[in-house]
Enzyme design. Structure first.
Site, PDB file in Angstrom:
ATOM      1  N   GLY A 124       0.859  -1.189   0.000  1.00 14.50           N
ATOM      2  CA  GLY A 124       0.000   0.000   0.000  1.00 14.50           C
ATOM      3  C   GLY A 124       0.893   1.235   0.000  1.00 14.50           C
ATOM      4  CB  ALA A 125       2.854   2.850  -2.545  1.00 20.59           C
ATOM      5  CE1 TYR A 130      -0.390  12.342   3.673  1.00 17.83           C
ATOM      6  CE2 TYR A 130      -2.351  11.826   4.963  1.00 17.83           C
ATOM      7  CZ  TYR A 130      -1.257  12.639   4.710  1.00 17.83           C
ATOM      8  OH  TYR A 130      -1.050  13.745   5.487  1.00 17.83           O
ATOM      9  CB  VAL A 131      -1.079   5.162   5.621  1.00 16.64           C
ATOM     10  CG1 VAL A 131      -0.407   4.406   6.764  1.00 16.64           C
ATOM     11  CG2 VAL A 131      -2.305   5.908   6.124  1.00 16.64           C
ATOM     12  CG  ASP A 181      -0.315   0.717  -4.346  1.00 16.73           C
ATOM     13  OD1 ASP A 181      -0.433   1.302  -3.263  1.00 16.73           O
ATOM     14  OD2 ASP A 181      -1.252   0.629  -5.178  1.00 16.73           O
ATOM     15  NE  ARG A 197     -10.586   4.724  12.649  1.00 13.78           N
ATOM     16  CZ  ARG A 197     -10.762   5.474  13.735  1.00 13.78           C
ATOM     17  NH1 ARG A 197     -11.638   5.125  14.646  1.00 13.78           N
ATOM     18  NH2 ARG A 197     -10.042   6.557  13.907  1.00 13.78           N
ATOM     19  CG  ASP A 256      -7.599   5.144  18.874  1.00 13.62           C
ATOM     20  OD1 ASP A 256      -8.603   5.577  18.318  1.00 13.62           O
ATOM     21  OD2 ASP A 256      -6.895   4.240  18.383  1.00 13.62           O
ATOM     22  NE  ARG A 296      -5.644  10.730  16.263  1.00 13.63           N
ATOM     23  CZ  ARG A 296      -6.056   9.913  15.305  1.00 13.63           C
ATOM     24  NH1 ARG A 296      -6.930   8.961  15.572  1.00 13.63           N
ATOM     25  NH2 ARG A 296      -5.629  10.044  14.076  1.00 13.63           N
ATOM     26  CG  HIS A 325      -8.402   2.197  15.405  1.00 13.49           C
ATOM     27  ND1 HIS A 325      -7.991   3.370  15.994  1.00 13.49           N
ATOM     28  CD2 HIS A 325      -8.343   2.430  14.060  1.00 13.49           C
ATOM     29  CE1 HIS A 325      -7.697   4.256  15.057  1.00 13.49           C
ATOM     30  NE2 HIS A 325      -7.915   3.718  13.872  1.00 13.49           N
TER      31      HIS A 325
HETATM   32  P1  6V0 Z   1      -4.692   5.725   0.038  1.00 12.22           P
HETATM   33  O1  6V0 Z   1      -3.843   6.942  -0.024  1.00 12.22           O
HETATM   34  O2  6V0 Z   1      -5.913   5.662  -0.809  1.00 12.22           O
HETATM   35  O3  6V0 Z   1      -3.769   4.465  -0.300  1.00 12.22           O
HETATM   36  C1  6V0 Z   1      -4.242   3.160  -0.375  1.00 12.22           C
HETATM   37  C2  6V0 Z   1      -3.356   2.415  -1.339  1.00 12.22           C
HETATM   38  O4  6V0 Z   1      -3.770   1.047  -1.356  1.00 12.22           O
HETATM   39  C3  6V0 Z   1      -3.447   2.945  -2.782  1.00 12.22           C
HETATM   40  O5  6V0 Z   1      -2.174   3.294  -3.261  1.00 12.22           O
HETATM   41  C4  6V0 Z   1      -4.049   1.777  -3.534  1.00 12.22           C
HETATM   42  O6  6V0 Z   1      -3.581   1.669  -4.882  1.00 12.22           O
HETATM   43  C5  6V0 Z   1      -3.601   0.595  -2.681  1.00 12.22           C
HETATM   44  N1  6V0 Z   1      -4.383  -0.616  -2.951  1.00 12.22           N
HETATM   45  C6  6V0 Z   1      -5.724  -0.725  -3.053  1.00 12.22           C
HETATM   46  N2  6V0 Z   1      -6.065  -1.985  -3.353  1.00 12.22           N
HETATM   47  C7  6V0 Z   1      -4.920  -2.696  -3.433  1.00 12.22           C
HETATM   48  C8  6V0 Z   1      -4.616  -4.047  -3.722  1.00 12.22           C
HETATM   49  N3  6V0 Z   1      -5.568  -4.934  -4.002  1.00 12.22           N
HETATM   50  N4  6V0 Z   1      -3.320  -4.429  -3.729  1.00 12.22           N
HETATM   51  C9  6V0 Z   1      -2.335  -3.535  -3.453  1.00 12.22           C
HETATM   52  N5  6V0 Z   1      -2.560  -2.237  -3.192  1.00 12.22           N
HETATM   53  C10 6V0 Z   1      -3.838  -1.823  -3.176  1.00 12.22           C
HETATM   54  O7  6V0 Z   1      -5.167   5.435   1.535  1.00 12.22           O
HETATM   55  P2  6V0 Z   1      -4.371   5.761   2.882  1.00 12.22           P
HETATM   56  O8  6V0 Z   1      -2.953   5.433   2.688  1.00 12.22           O
HETATM   57  O9  6V0 Z   1      -4.763   7.096   3.379  1.00 12.22           O
HETATM   58  O10 6V0 Z   1      -5.059   4.703   3.877  1.00 12.22           O
HETATM   59  C11 6V0 Z   1      -4.776   3.316   3.750  1.00 12.22           C
HETATM   60  C12 6V0 Z   1      -5.533   2.530   4.805  1.00 12.22           C
HETATM   61  O11 6V0 Z   1      -5.060   2.893   6.104  1.00 12.22           O
HETATM   62  C13 6V0 Z   1      -7.051   2.821   4.828  1.00 12.22           C
HETATM   63  O12 6V0 Z   1      -7.739   1.628   5.072  1.00 12.22           O
HETATM   64  C14 6V0 Z   1      -7.195   3.794   5.984  1.00 12.22           C
HETATM   65  O13 6V0 Z   1      -8.486   3.786   6.537  1.00 12.22           O
HETATM   66  C15 6V0 Z   1      -6.169   3.237   6.939  1.00 12.22           C
HETATM   67  N6  6V0 Z   1      -5.732   4.162   7.965  1.00 12.22           N
HETATM   68  C16 6V0 Z   1      -5.558   3.647   9.191  1.00 12.22           C
HETATM   69  C17 6V0 Z   1      -5.181   4.429  10.242  1.00 12.22           C
HETATM   70  C18 6V0 Z   1      -5.033   3.819  11.601  1.00 12.22           C
HETATM   71  O14 6V0 Z   1      -4.962   4.520  12.605  1.00 12.22           O
HETATM   72  N7  6V0 Z   1      -4.979   2.504  11.703  1.00 12.22           N
HETATM   73  C19 6V0 Z   1      -4.920   5.810  10.054  1.00 12.22           C
HETATM   74  C20 6V0 Z   1      -5.046   6.317   8.790  1.00 12.22           C
HETATM   75  C21 6V0 Z   1      -5.481   5.535   7.644  1.00 12.22           C
END
Ligand code: 6V0
Length: 316
Positions: A13-14, A16-17, A38, A91, A152, A155, A179
């Site tokens: 997952g590349a 934002y996180v 990704d 969530r 959490d 925070r 969470h």
């Molecule tokens: P984002 O910026 O949309 O990135 C998600 C990435 O996942 C994208 O680059 C997608 O291409 C990739 N992706 C989707 N499907 C697939 C797949 N089948 N195989 C490989 N890659 C894939 O989202 P962001 O990075 O902001 O968030 C990612 C996840 O982290 C989400 O589920 C958020 O809800 C979760 N977070 C969890 C937090 C926590 O406290 N645990 C905090 C923030 C976000």
């Protein structure tokens, strides 16, 4: 003295996180090698190139984009692929989409991961997906660590610190359970300098009663939603938390962190939620036997029941 192997971290997952977490790892010199995977290969490649240009200013970390087979040899594999919350969404509303993504990606990770690798889950709903990662990887539960309520809790301590005008690092206050909306603030064990918060406030002549405590917890609970409403996503807090978890694993620290792990909680079997656990090279095997009060124990049971219901409905 045993020589330490250079640390390799893989991040699935590349987005934002994922990218922010690489940046945190890079600046903290926490790994020698970081690989990003990704489904959107261009995004992973672009992020890896951009991040690699930060390395010469910090540390000789090799950052690159790769495939699932590149999870081989990684000490920690972070799973943060999936949809994120939109403004107003909870969530748990992400559960089905991200569960299906985990069904696809986790077996591919597990096929190449070493038998000692630790999976760290941060995609949401993190407790449900921590359980899914155990199911789809076949890993023992302690080797799958959900980021859980560590963020959490951070925070919560920050919010308390702001109100009491004390550095958050000097406050011991945790949130356990889901969470999400069913999380529980453990007021009965919250301390400042070893004193219970209420005793501290009484001694320090601070006005911090039930209503203030309730408001403090509500602020904590609403924080992610407010950030998402303002800027569309959260990233820095979770990236710092993931860095902390990676450090605790690779340095075999035995640090106590409220992380999510599959187990039995408040009489509910086979569910994942957060309580403080020792985080070390083995993952998060040992839970702290918390002395909760009746209300907190009841809250933990409700959290466990809620999560069990979601997990069961996804599995059926
Ligand atoms: P984002 O910026 O949309 O990135 C998600 C990435 O996942 C994208 O680059 C997608 O291409 C990739 N992706 C989707 N499907 C697939 C797949 N089948 N195989 C490989 N890659 C894939 O989202 P962001 O990075 O902001 O968030 C990612 C996840 O982290 C989400 O589920 C958020 O809800 C979760 N977070 C969890 C937090 C926590 O406290 N645990 C905090 C923030 C976000």
């Amino acid at each position: 003295m045993a020589t330490q192997q250079p640390v390799k971290v893989a991040i699935i997952g590349a987005g934002y996180v994922g990218a922010t977490t690489v940046y945190a790892l890079l600046l903290s010199r926490a790994a020698a090698e970081i690989v990003l995977v990704d489904i959107d290969e261009d995004r992973a490649r672009g992020e890896a190139m951009d991040l690699a240009h930060a390395a010469p200013f910090s540390h000789q970390t090799r950052v690159w984009s790769g495939q699932y087979e590149d999870c081989a040899g990684a000490t920690v594999i972070i799973l943060t692929a999936g949809a994120n919350q939109k403004p107003g969404q909870t969530r748990t509303q992400l559960a089905e989409t991200n569960y299906n993504i985990f069904r696809e990606i986790v077996p591919r990770v597990a096929r190449h991961a070493s038998s000692e690798a630790v999976l760290v889950v941060s995609a949401n709903p993190v407790d449900v997906l921590t359980h899914a990662a155990v199911t789809f990887s076949g890993f023992p539960p302690h080797r799958v660590v959900g980021s859980g309520t560590s963020l959490d809790s951070a925070r919560f301590a920050s919010e308390l610190g702001r109100r009491l005008q004390i550095d958050a690092a000097s406050i011991h206050a945790i949130i356990i359970g889901e969470h999400g909306d069913a999380e529980i603030p453990v007021w009965s064990l919250a301390t400042v300098s070893g004193m219970h918060i209420r005793d501290y406030c009484r001694q320090a002549d601070l006005d911090f009663g039930d209503e203030a405590m309730e408001r403090c917890f509500e602020e904590t609970k609403q924080a992610a939603g407010r950030i998402i409403g303002l800027k569309g996503a959260t990233g820095y807090g979770i990236a710092a938390e993931l860095l902390r978890i990676v450090q605790a694993i690779v340095r075999n620290e035995n640090t106590l962190l409220p992380v999510s792990c599959v187990g039995s909680y408040a009489g509910v079997d086979d569910v994942a939620l957060s309580v403080p656990r020792k985080v070390n090279r083995d993952g998060c095997r040992d839970a702290v036997p918390l002395l909760l009060n009746e209300e907190e124990q009841k809250g933990l049971g409700e959290s466990a029941q809620k999560l069990k219901g979601i997990i069961d409905s996804l599995q059926s």
